[in-house]
Write an enzyme that holds these catalytic residues in place. Structure first.
Site, mmCIF file in Angstrom:
data_model
loop_
_atom_site.group_PDB
_atom_site.id
_atom_site.type_symbol
_atom_site.label_atom_id
_atom_site.label_comp_id
_atom_site.label_asym_id
_atom_site.label_seq_id
_atom_site.Cartn_x
_atom_site.Cartn_y
_atom_site.Cartn_z
ATOM 1 N N PHE A 134 8.581 -9.548 38.107
ATOM 2 C CA PHE A 134 8.442 -9.645 36.823
ATOM 3 C C PHE A 134 9.191 -8.575 36.011
ATOM 4 O O PHE A 134 9.260 -7.427 36.693
ATOM 5 C CB PHE A 134 6.948 -9.532 36.331
ATOM 6 C CG PHE A 134 6.344 -11.093 36.090
ATOM 7 C CD1 PHE A 134 5.958 -11.433 34.891
ATOM 8 C CD2 PHE A 134 6.189 -11.845 37.174
ATOM 9 C CE1 PHE A 134 5.600 -12.897 34.809
ATOM 10 C CE2 PHE A 134 5.802 -13.139 37.090
ATOM 11 C CZ PHE A 134 5.188 -13.589 35.988
ATOM 12 N N LYS A 166 -8.102 20.216 30.954
ATOM 13 C CA LYS A 166 -7.310 19.696 29.887
ATOM 14 C C LYS A 166 -6.241 20.641 29.362
ATOM 15 O O LYS A 166 -6.642 21.703 29.058
ATOM 16 C CB LYS A 166 -8.424 19.326 28.684
ATOM 17 C CG LYS A 166 -7.458 18.674 27.465
ATOM 18 C CD LYS A 166 -8.472 18.187 26.237
ATOM 19 C CE LYS A 166 -7.657 17.925 25.274
ATOM 20 N NZ LYS A 166 -8.597 17.596 23.976
ATOM 21 N N ASP A 215 7.174 4.192 36.591
ATOM 22 C CA ASP A 215 8.271 4.655 37.298
ATOM 23 C C ASP A 215 8.049 5.924 37.876
ATOM 24 O O ASP A 215 8.699 6.293 38.935
ATOM 25 C CB ASP A 215 9.577 4.561 36.637
ATOM 26 C CG ASP A 215 9.922 2.853 36.235
ATOM 27 O OD1 ASP A 215 9.625 2.075 37.071
ATOM 28 O OD2 ASP A 215 10.524 2.749 35.176
ATOM 29 N N LYS A 229 16.865 -5.576 43.849
ATOM 30 C CA LYS A 229 15.270 -5.617 44.437
ATOM 31 C C LYS A 229 15.408 -6.554 45.677
ATOM 32 O O LYS A 229 14.874 -6.221 46.858
ATOM 33 C CB LYS A 229 14.357 -6.153 43.665
ATOM 34 C CG LYS A 229 14.023 -5.193 42.324
ATOM 35 C CD LYS A 229 13.728 -3.941 42.495
ATOM 36 C CE LYS A 229 13.549 -3.039 41.317
ATOM 37 N NZ LYS A 229 12.999 -1.844 41.302
ATOM 38 N N PRO A 270 6.867 5.111 44.107
ATOM 39 C CA PRO A 270 7.608 4.013 45.248
ATOM 40 C C PRO A 270 8.083 2.894 44.305
ATOM 41 O O PRO A 270 7.384 2.467 43.471
ATOM 42 C CB PRO A 270 6.566 3.756 46.014
ATOM 43 C CG PRO A 270 5.534 4.980 45.903
ATOM 44 C CD PRO A 270 5.582 5.455 44.682
ATOM 45 N N ASP A 271 9.233 2.340 44.721
ATOM 46 C CA ASP A 271 9.504 0.869 44.300
ATOM 47 C C ASP A 271 8.935 -0.086 45.193
ATOM 48 O O ASP A 271 9.337 -0.542 46.504
ATOM 49 C CB ASP A 271 11.082 0.817 44.483
ATOM 50 C CG ASP A 271 11.734 -0.153 43.689
ATOM 51 O OD1 ASP A 271 10.936 -1.397 43.670
ATOM 52 O OD2 ASP A 271 12.695 -0.131 43.446
ATOM 53 N N ILE A 272 7.854 -0.487 44.796
ATOM 54 C CA ILE A 272 7.027 -1.437 45.536
ATOM 55 C C ILE A 272 7.746 -2.781 45.755
ATOM 56 O O ILE A 272 7.717 -3.374 46.902
ATOM 57 C CB ILE A 272 5.682 -1.722 44.714
ATOM 58 C CG1 ILE A 272 5.060 -0.296 44.698
ATOM 59 C CG2 ILE A 272 4.748 -2.513 45.597
ATOM 60 C CD1 ILE A 272 3.602 -0.549 43.731
ATOM 61 N N ASN A 281 1.183 2.380 30.071
ATOM 62 C CA ASN A 281 1.831 1.305 29.229
ATOM 63 C C ASN A 281 1.008 0.472 28.681
ATOM 64 O O ASN A 281 -0.259 0.401 29.052
ATOM 65 C CB ASN A 281 2.827 0.763 30.045
ATOM 66 C CG ASN A 281 2.531 0.095 31.314
ATOM 67 O OD1 ASN A 281 1.757 -0.906 31.243
ATOM 68 N ND2 ASN A 281 2.783 0.437 32.462
#
Length: 402
Positions: free
Chosen positions: A322, A287, A277, A340, A303-305, A208
C-alpha cells in the site's frame, strides 16, 4: 458450488412482511433457507407462511415447547453458511453491535462465524441517529455487509432514507456473500495494519495518522471468505476482527520481526501498515526538556519490510503493498512497485476528501504490471472485497507478475 445454506433472521418492523418474498426469492435462487422469527416480527408475518415457503419449520423461541436437541442455537449457527438479517430494526442493530444474546436470533448471531448480511429498515430519523450510525459502523468493522436502506415514503408518512432495500438487491448481496464464503478456504493470508510509534522518550513518539481501518477491513473480509488470517497491527484504537489471529506491535522493528517470522507460510501478504521510515537512534531515559531551547534527534533508517518480503518470496506467493501518498499517487505507486518488487501497489491520495486516514471510505488505485486502475470512492470494506477478488485471480493463476 454446493447449495448455499442461508439462515434468515426476521425482526419486528413493518418491513417484516417482505420476509416471505425474500424467502421465496432465495429458495428460487437455489439456496436452502431456514428462518428465525423474533416475537415482535410474528405480528407482521406468520410462521406458517415462512415455513411453507422455506420447506422448514420456523424457529421462534430459544427454548421451544417441544425441544429438539439436534437443532438448538449452536447447531443453527453451525448449519448456516450465511446469516441474513432482514429487516433489521434499530433495536436489533444495537443488540448485534453490543453482543446481546437474550433471544434465539441474537444468540445464534454470537455463535455464527460466517458472512453476516444486514438489511436495515426503520424510520428515517432513527436511521440518521448518531447511535444507529455508530452501531452500523461497528458492525461493518466486524465484517458485516450492510445493504443500505432506500429513500422514499415510509409507512409512517415520513419521507427519507430508511425503507428496506429492494428484495433483488438483498438477495444479490446475500448470494454474493455465500459464494465468497469459501473462496479462500485452505489459504492463509497475512495483513499488516495501522501505524508504528517510534519512541523519543517515555512520553513522546514519532508516528503518523494511520488508524488501521483499511487493513482491519481486509483481514475481516479474508476471514469471512474462509482464509486463515493473521493480522499484525500497530497501535490502534479499534478492536481486531473476530476469528482473526492478531499480533500487536508498536515499533517498526517489532513489525519487521513479526512480519518476517510469519510471512513465508502465507499465500497472500497484504501490507497496509504505515510503517515509519526512520526511528530515533536512541530513546531518552527521561522526558526530554525541549522548552526554550533547540533540540536535535539523530535518526536511523528502519528496515524496508516490503522490499525484504519481495526478495524472500516463495513461488506462487502474492504480495500487495500500500502507498499513502499526497499528489500524483499513481505515478509514485508505479515507481514504488518496481522498486519494491511486489505484485501490486494499492495507492491513495490521503489529502483527497473521503480517502484520508480515519475515514470510513477510501478511493484507491490498483497498480500492477499491466498498468493502473482508479477505483471509485467506496467504503473500506468494499475496497477490501474488490481487492480480494483481484488477489484471488492472481492466486488461482499461480502467476507472480514482475
Amino acid at each position: 458450488m454446493s447449495t448455499p445454506k442461508i439462515l434468515l433472521g426476521v425482526t419486528g418492523g413493518i418491513a417484516a412482511y417482505k420476509a416471505a418474498e425474500l424467502t421465496r426469492a432465495l429458495s428460487k435462487s437455489g439456496a436452502e433457507v431456514q428462518v428465525i422469527l423474533t416475537g415482535r416480527a410474528e405480528a407482521f408475518v406468520t410462521p406458517l407462511t415462512l415455513a411453507t415457503l422455506s420447506g422448514h419449520r420456523v424457529w421462534k423461541d430459544e427454548f421451544p415447547v417441544e425441544p429438539t436437541p439436534s437443532m438448538g442455537h449452536i447447531e443453527l449457527g453451525r448449519w448456516a453458511e450465511t446469516l441474513l438479517i432482514a429487516p433489521a430494526t434499530a433495536n436489533s442493530l444495537a443488540r448485534l453491535a453490543h453482543g446481546l444474546a437474550d433471544d434465539l436470533l441474537s444468540t445464534v448471531a454470537l455463535v455464527f462465524q460466517g458472512p453476516l448480511v444486514i438489511a436495515p429498515a426503520m424510520n428515517p430519523r432513527m436511521w440518521d441517529h448518531p447511535e444507529t450510525r455508530a452501531n452500523v459502523q461497528q458492525l461493518r468493522r466486524r465484517g458485516a455487509t450492510i445493504v443500505e436502506p432506500e429513500s422514499g415514503l415510509m409507512a409512517c408518512g415520513d419521507e427519507g432514507s430508511g425503507r428496506l432495500a429492494a428484495v433483488e438487491q438483498i438477495v444479490a448481496a446475500t448470494l454474493s456473500a455465500a459464494r465468497r464464503s469459501q473462496e479462500f478456504a485452505g489459504r492463509s493470508v497475512l495483513v499488516t495494519a495501522g501505524p508504528t510509534h517510534e519512541p523519543l522518550d517515555p512520553v513522546r513518539f514519532i508516528g503518523n495518522r494511520s488508524t488501521g481501518l483499511q487493513g482491519f477491513a481486509i483481514a475481516a473480509a479474508a476471514h469471512a471468505r474462509g482464509a486463515r488470517v493473521t493480522l499484525i497491527a500497530g497501535p490502534t484504537a479499534i478492536d481486531p476482527p473476530f476469528g482473526v489471529e492478531t499480533v500487536r506491535v508498536e515499533t517498526a522493528l517489532q513489525m519487521h520481526q513479526a512480519t518476517m517470522e510469519r510471512a513465508a507460510g502465507n499465500d497472500l501478504v497484504v501490507m497496509t501498515a504505515a510503517v515509519a521510515d526512520h526511528r530515533p537512534a536512541a530513546m531518552a531515559a527521561e522526558k526530554l526538556a525541549l522548552k526554550d531551547r533547540e533540540h536535535s534527534v539523530a535518526m536511523l533508517p528502519n528496515p524496508d519490510i516490503l522490499a525484504e518480503l519481495c526478495a524472500a518470496r516463495r513461488p506462487g506467493q502474492v504480495i500487495v503493498g500500500f502507498a499513502a501518498e499526497t499528489g500524483d499517487a499513481i505515478v509514485k505507486a508505479t515507481a514504488k512497485r518496481l522498486r519494491k518488487g511486489c505484485d501490486v501497489i494499492v495507492a491513495n491520495d490521503v489529502v483527497e476528501r473521503g480517502a484520508g486516514f480515519g475515514s470510513e471510505t477510501n478511493r484507491v488505485a490498483w497498480v500492477d504490471a499491466a498498468g493502473s486502475e482508479l477505483w471509485p470512492l467506496m467504503g473500506k470494506r468494499e475496497v477490501a472485497e474488490r481487492l480480494l477478488d483481484r488477489c484471488l485471480v492472481l492466486l488461482n493463476s499461480n502467476r507472480v507478475q514482475a
